[in-house]
Motif scaffolding. Sequence first.
Motif, mmCIF file in Angstrom:
data_model
loop_
_atom_site.group_PDB
_atom_site.id
_atom_site.type_symbol
_atom_site.label_atom_id
_atom_site.label_comp_id
_atom_site.label_asym_id
_atom_site.label_seq_id
_atom_site.Cartn_x
_atom_site.Cartn_y
_atom_site.Cartn_z
ATOM 1 N N UNK A 153 -6.695 12.510 -13.604
ATOM 2 C CA UNK A 153 -5.675 11.509 -13.304
ATOM 3 C C UNK A 153 -6.199 10.574 -12.229
ATOM 4 N N UNK A 154 -5.494 9.465 -12.041
ATOM 5 C CA UNK A 154 -5.904 8.491 -11.023
ATOM 6 C C UNK A 154 -5.178 8.686 -9.714
ATOM 7 N N UNK A 155 -4.277 9.666 -9.615
ATOM 8 C CA UNK A 155 -3.431 9.780 -8.423
ATOM 9 C C UNK A 155 -3.458 11.174 -7.795
ATOM 10 N N UNK A 156 -4.447 11.982 -8.127
ATOM 11 C CA UNK A 156 -4.618 13.258 -7.454
ATOM 12 C C UNK A 156 -4.226 14.476 -8.245
ATOM 13 N N UNK A 157 -3.446 14.330 -9.312
ATOM 14 C CA UNK A 157 -3.091 15.492 -10.130
ATOM 15 C C UNK A 157 -4.365 16.079 -10.730
ATOM 16 N N UNK A 158 -4.600 17.368 -10.516
ATOM 17 C CA UNK A 158 -5.825 17.989 -11.028
ATOM 18 C C UNK A 158 -5.575 19.255 -11.836
ATOM 19 N N UNK A 159 -4.317 19.658 -11.966
ATOM 20 C CA UNK A 159 -3.961 20.790 -12.815
ATOM 21 C C UNK A 159 -2.693 20.433 -13.577
ATOM 22 N N UNK A 160 -2.642 20.810 -14.841
ATOM 23 C CA UNK A 160 -1.451 20.513 -15.620
ATOM 24 C C UNK A 160 -1.559 21.058 -17.025
ATOM 25 N N UNK A 161 -0.430 21.485 -17.545
ATOM 26 C CA UNK A 161 -0.377 21.957 -18.928
ATOM 27 C C UNK A 161 1.035 21.726 -19.454
ATOM 28 N N UNK A 162 1.126 21.410 -20.753
ATOM 29 C CA UNK A 162 2.425 21.179 -21.362
ATOM 30 C C UNK A 162 2.468 21.719 -22.779
ATOM 31 N N UNK A 163 3.654 22.090 -23.226
ATOM 32 C CA UNK A 163 3.853 22.658 -24.563
ATOM 33 C C UNK A 163 4.894 21.817 -25.286
ATOM 34 N N UNK A 164 4.547 21.363 -26.498
ATOM 35 C CA UNK A 164 5.401 20.416 -27.190
ATOM 36 C C UNK A 164 5.871 20.868 -28.545
ATOM 37 N N UNK A 165 7.025 20.317 -28.948
ATOM 38 C CA UNK A 165 7.586 20.573 -30.268
ATOM 39 C C UNK A 165 8.438 19.388 -30.675
ATOM 40 N N UNK A 166 9.016 19.473 -31.857
ATOM 41 C CA UNK A 166 9.911 18.422 -32.347
ATOM 42 C C UNK A 166 11.373 18.843 -32.323
ATOM 43 N N UNK A 167 11.666 19.960 -31.663
ATOM 44 C CA UNK A 167 13.050 20.384 -31.540
ATOM 45 C C UNK A 167 13.742 19.502 -30.499
#
Length: 319
Positions: A153-167
């Motif tokens: 990222x350009x603003x310092x975020x260095x860890x992240x995870x997300x889980x997606x669906x269509x519900x």
Amino acid sequence: MKRKLLSLITIGVLVALVSPVPAQAAERPGGKESYAVSIGQVAPEGTPPTGKEFARLAMYYFDLNGTVREAFWFWSWNIGYPAATIAPTSAGCDNCKIHTAGGFQNGAEVKELRGTYTVTGDRLAITWSNGSTENWTVTRPETGISVLALTGSSYGANVGKGYGSNVRTTVSVALKDIPKKRYPGEFRYNAWDAKNEKLTSDWGTSGINLQEFKRCNDNCLSAAIAVADGSTACSACKPGEQKAVRYYLASDGGRKNYYEHFCTCLLQGGNTCYAGGSHLKPQLQVIDDAQKFRGWVGIEAQQRIANRGTLGVHWYTDV
């Protein structure tokens, strides 16, 4: 009259030829409309936080016109967040009040960002309207769910995870219907090491194990679990004191869940309820296309005083 009609037809044809073609629909990341995400900045493992660290718990919504919206809650390492008491209690178990990190209770502000996104193969790039950018990889581990992993990222975020669906994001799973099993995962956090009186950070694997939880009421599950021999948990307990952790998992509806735990040796006198610095972990449910519960993304903000306590992100799912 015929000449006028011919002219109108000709103009109509020309308009049809020069009218702009509607923009092609964007490809949603992993083919999913919305993602439950925890993202933040954590100091490298074993190093002290700098004061710029933060944690964010969010829902990302991807539209087919190439725009993205983020609704989120935010916690900063250099700001103190006193605990907030939520409406559900542990009535039916030990009849105690339950808490969450300040800023996640019902009625607290939900912040918002809007921007645009592009998907190229397994890469997702987001540019927010404030100019900041995020880059993610996209995987489809199984039918009905996709996973985002932050690569920069350009603003310092260095860890992240997300889980997606269509519900639909209004869909959630009641506590009584959550399978009582172990949800493995990982954490990243900044912390004040009270024992050694220093700032530090840590990364590791962990999980939420509901196998020993009992239903207190419709809005709360709870358990008191002894600490395993050799574990460093509950190091604040005095010699001879029984080491056990009291857990609460609560909900007042929707995707938001409240996870709280503390060492029972810290209870004062004959009290059964704890009002000290418990571990406060706001969570968002992960649900797949079949409306099946898969776990949580979450953060921890146990920091009543700035730059103390614990601030981090975690992901516990069976995906």
